[in-house]
Design an enzyme around this catalytic site. Structure first.
Site, PDB file in Angstrom:
ATOM      1  N   SER A 295      12.799 -13.678 -91.715  1.00  9.26           N
ATOM      2  CA  SER A 295      14.356 -13.063 -92.037  1.00  9.26           C
ATOM      3  C   SER A 295      14.312 -11.845 -91.788  1.00  9.26           C
ATOM      4  O   SER A 295      13.417 -11.460 -91.912  1.00  9.26           O
ATOM      5  CB  SER A 295      15.417 -14.307 -91.724  1.00  9.26           C
ATOM      6  N   ASP A 306       6.519   0.510 -91.990  1.00  9.85           N
ATOM      7  CA  ASP A 306       6.566   1.256 -90.383  1.00  9.85           C
ATOM      8  C   ASP A 306       6.946   2.619 -90.970  1.00  9.85           C
ATOM      9  O   ASP A 306       6.672   4.085 -90.668  1.00  9.85           O
ATOM     10  CB  ASP A 306       7.881   1.019 -89.192  1.00  9.85           C
ATOM     11  N   LYS A 320      11.024 -14.565 -86.860  1.00 11.90           N
ATOM     12  CA  LYS A 320      12.343 -15.109 -86.726  1.00 11.90           C
ATOM     13  C   LYS A 320      12.873 -13.507 -86.723  1.00 11.90           C
ATOM     14  O   LYS A 320      13.823 -13.722 -87.603  1.00 11.90           O
ATOM     15  CB  LYS A 320      13.174 -16.023 -87.767  1.00 11.90           C
TER      16      LYS A 320
END
Length: 446
Positions: A295, A306, A320
């Site tokens: 999460s 990224d 998740k």
């Protein structure tokens, strides 16, 4: 006739609730409205039949709460109904202190699955691991319980004990007895390893952002310009508050998207962007993740990965990638409803996929290997001396005959090291990586 009127009353109550919630709208098509009422009639009939004929008397409150919880838990493993007490416990937990075992769990095939134990809690000290399945609580089967019911049974008076039956991978099931305790979560811990800063975030609660800022300030105060990089440890971090995950990511980024959430309706989509300011002043970062990273911790790892702000090392995360909204129900508890999926800056959905590390390094333990007695150049007859080195007395048995080996020690099976300690293999690799980057950059400048 009386029976039918009760059904009609139960159906009407549910219909009013759905109408108020916006499920039934004045503009709904006639056919759709008719089908909705037909389904509500079915609910009313079952409700009244259970109420009248079940072997034991059941309160209307219990029946309605169970119906609501069943509706929500049938949607996905993370939606559900919170009683007033469970809702209060959840609010206390996000503030960083609560009672229990210190274990983050979910439901899988009717069993309670460990997402991760929280550091320095009864579950952590008992050696519970991500992926463990809890099959029995005090000898009673978990199968048939909802997640909320199982969690409620694991809670209890501080100091009381509970016996868990654990199924782990291919091992035989085993039992552990845990003593309930007050769980005080220190969200952020830090220390210096040589010239590298180590920061471990165990969960994302209301203390996380301030704890991170203090940790980085402490590391910089201790090492100053000698600090060569930071290891950000998110292993076994089950997640927590979305806004804290965004704040932690923002702390290391100067610009760009951190995460986006996309719901059922396009207009409900949200994007969260970083503000200028990197508290690490551009120092290289290695982020550690594993199967217990879920999460909110996946949001941070995905954003830093990224944006190429950090190298991610370890094993694939939990996966998740959904957002739950807590909706209070006045006079009752609350409902936890999955309302969106979240995406990393590059548009990746993490749901059921997880974050793939840039460098896959499994958890392991480093053991020194006795290589026996080996011969070197200095052992050869007539070898040239090194005039710059003073001769030293040879260790005993250094000139033993070639091929003679010292007895090999019997290997001992040991439990995996605690995260963050001196024998933590993944942490050792992360620190070595930062040292290598520092040496390479230093050589390139010179």
């Amino acid at each position: 006739m009386k029976y039918l009127s009760r059904i009609a009353l139960a159906t009407a109550v549910v219909a009013v609730v759905l109408y108020a919630a916006g499920v039934i709208t004045p503009m709904a098509q006639t056919g759709q409205r008719s089908e909705t009422y037909r389904q509500l009639n079915l609910f009313g009939e079952v409700f009244e039949r259970v109420r009248a004929d079940y072997v034991e008397e059941v309160t209307d409150e219990k029946l309605v709460e169970s119906a609501i919880n069943g509706m929500l838990t049938a949607l996905d493993p993370h939606s559900g109904y919170l009683t007033a007490k469970s809702y209060q416990d959840m609010q206390v937990q996000t503030r960083g202190e609560f009672g229990g075992l210190g274990i983050e769990v979910t439901m899988e095939q009717g069993l309670v699955k460990v997402v991760s134990p929280i550091d320095e809690t009864p579950a952590f000290r008992a050696g519970l691991q991500p992926g463990d399945l809890i099959t029995h609580l005090d000898g009673e089967q978990v199968m048939g319980l909802t997640l909320a019911e199982a969690v409620e049974r694991m809670r209890g008076r501080v100091g009381s004990e509970i016996k868990l039956t654990i199924r782990r991978a291919a091992q035989e099931p085993f039992e552990v007895t845990l003593k309930r305790d007050v769980i005080r979560i220190r969200s952020v811990r830090s220390r210096v390893i040589d010239n590298t800063g180590y920061i471990r975030i165990t969960t994302f609660n209301e203390q996380t952002q301030s704890g991170l800022e203090k940790a980085v300030a402490d590391l910089q105060a201790e090492k100053g310009k000698d600090l060569i990089g930071i290891v950000l440890d998110l292993r076994n971090n089950p997640g927590g508050l979305l806004d804290q995950a965004i704040s932690v990511s923002d702390a290391f980024l100067n610009q760009g998207e951190i995460v986006s959430t996309r719901g059922r309706r396009t207009e409900d989509s949200q994007r969260f962007n970083a503000k200028n300011g990197d508290i690490a002043d551009g120092l290289p970062i290695v982020t550690l993740i594993n199967g217990g990273s879920a999460s909110a911790s996946e949001i941070v790892a995905g954003a830093l990965q990224d944006h190429k702000r950090a190298l991610v090392l370890g094993t694939k995360s939990f996966g998740k990638g959904s957002v739950q909204t807590i909706i209070p129900l006045p006079g009752h508890g609350a409902m936890r409803l999955t309302t969106a999926r979240y995406y990393t800056p590059s548009g990746r959905s993490i749901q059921a996929v997880g974050i793939e590390p840039d460098l896959e390094v499994p958890a392991a333990r480093i053991d020194l290997i006795d290589e026996g007695k080996r011969r070197s150049e200095a052992d050869l007859r007539g070898a040239l001396n090194n005039d710059t080195v003073k001769p030293q007395q040879a260790p005993a048995n250094q000139n033993a005959p070639a091929g003679e080996q010292a007895p090999q020690a019997t290997p001992q099976v040991a439990p995996p090291p605690a995260l963050g300690d001196d024998s933590d293999y993944q942490l050792i690799r992360a620190v070595d990586l930062l040292r290598g980057l520092h040496m390479f950059n230093k050589r390139a400048v010179n």
